[in-house]
Each structure stands twice: as C-alpha cells, then as structure tokens.
Design a protein around this motif. Structure first.
Motif, PDB file in Angstrom:
ATOM      1  N   SER A  44      39.356  32.416  25.079  1.00 62.02           N
ATOM      2  CA  SER A  44      40.003  33.648  25.588  1.00 62.02           C
ATOM      3  C   SER A  44      39.584  33.557  27.256  1.00 62.02           C
ATOM      4  O   SER A  44      38.333  33.842  27.234  1.00 62.02           O
ATOM      5  N   SER A  46      40.032  35.604  30.932  1.00 62.26           N
ATOM      6  CA  SER A  46      40.920  36.786  31.807  1.00 62.26           C
ATOM      7  C   SER A  46      40.508  36.519  33.286  1.00 62.26           C
ATOM      8  O   SER A  46      39.487  36.451  33.854  1.00 62.26           O
ATOM      9  N   ASP A  95      49.128  36.949  28.839  1.00 58.45           N
ATOM     10  CA  ASP A  95      49.755  38.326  28.923  1.00 58.45           C
ATOM     11  C   ASP A  95      49.383  38.842  30.063  1.00 58.45           C
ATOM     12  O   ASP A  95      48.132  38.529  30.878  1.00 58.45           O
ATOM     13  N   GLN A  97      47.870  42.570  32.252  1.00 58.66           N
ATOM     14  CA  GLN A  97      47.199  43.676  31.818  1.00 58.66           C
ATOM     15  C   GLN A  97      47.111  44.299  33.159  1.00 58.66           C
ATOM     16  O   GLN A  97      46.543  43.751  34.200  1.00 58.66           O
ATOM     17  N   PHE A 105      45.036  41.866  35.684  1.00 62.87           N
ATOM     18  CA  PHE A 105      44.605  40.758  35.244  1.00 62.87           C
ATOM     19  C   PHE A 105      45.050  40.080  34.117  1.00 62.87           C
ATOM     20  O   PHE A 105      46.150  40.555  33.459  1.00 62.87           O
ATOM     21  N   SER A 107      45.588  37.371  30.923  1.00 62.01           N
ATOM     22  CA  SER A 107      44.659  37.143  29.954  1.00 62.01           C
ATOM     23  C   SER A 107      45.380  35.968  29.053  1.00 62.01           C
ATOM     24  O   SER A 107      46.855  36.033  28.977  1.00 62.01           O
ATOM     25  N   ARG A 109      44.737  33.288  26.083  1.00 58.89           N
ATOM     26  CA  ARG A 109      44.160  32.902  24.634  1.00 58.89           C
ATOM     27  C   ARG A 109      44.909  31.770  24.183  1.00 58.89           C
ATOM     28  O   ARG A 109      46.173  31.536  24.362  1.00 58.89           O
TER      29      ARG A 109
END
Length: 126
Positions: A44, A46, A95, A97, A105, A107, A109
């Motif tokens: 994960s 960011s 994604d 955010q 930011f 993200s 994963r």
C-alpha cells in the motif's frame, strides 16, 4: 478510465510474462509444482497528488511504483527464505483522496501472488 485499465492490464501481463523466463516454469493448470508453496504479499502506497499534472500520468507513476516493488519482491524472498520464486499474479487498485484543505493523494494498493520453493532450512517451518 479505459486507458488506465488497459495500461494496468498490459503491465500485469508484462510482469506475468517476465516470470516465464525464470528458472522454473509453472504449469498452466494453476497447480503448484512439487515442493512449491503459494505466498502473497500486500503493498500500500500513498503519493501526493499534483494539481498541475495530468491525472493519468500520476496514476501511471503510482502503478509503476507498485510494479517496481513487485518486481523486486521475488529477489527479497530468494535472499531470505526461498531457493526459487515466480510471480504468479499481481493486482492493483488506485484511488484519489482529497483532504479538507484540497491537498490530495493517490493511494495505490496491490497484491502480489508468488510460487516459491522454500530453502531446505525452512522446510520444517511451513
């Protein structure tokens, strides 16, 4: 969005194909070769979102970061617990955010699936 999915699919297929050039070929029936076990690793990340750069370029950069880590994952496994390692699959989700102050930011994963052959010294630990 279709272009992003296409790029992701191409990258996954490239990673999957690169595993075929390793020491041990995996059977196409999905079965693990004798002496191999299945291992999964999750990642994960960011990354800050840059309002001045195109979104698709930033998504590709985020995915590239994930795939760079994935491509080195087997090396880490071989350095520590395995004699051999093959990437059998990679997934990713990206994604965007946004925070309250409009700073955002990306993200990303991902899940890396590998087939590994444990070192003899690790055989009793499985």
């Amino acid at each position: 969005m279709i272009a992003i999915r296409f790029c992701a699919a191409v990258a996954v297929l490239t990673l999957a194909a690169s595993g075929a050039f390793g020491q041990t070929a995996l059977p196409r029936n999905g079965m693990m070769p004798e002496g191999y076990v299945s291992v999964q690793s999750s990642i994960s990340l960011s990354l800050p979102f840059d309002q001045s750069a195109p979104l698709d370029e930033q998504v590709q950069k985020a995915q590239k970061s994930l795939y760079d880590i994935a491509s080195r994952n087997c090396s880490v496994v071989v350095e520590t617990i395995a004699e051999d390692c093959k990437i059998t699959g990679v997934t990713n989700n990206v994604d965007m955010q946004r925070g309250n102050n409009r700073d955002g930011f990306l993200s990303v994963r991902g899940q890396i699936n590998m087939a590994i052959k444990l070192k003899a010294s690790m055989q009793g630990l499985k």
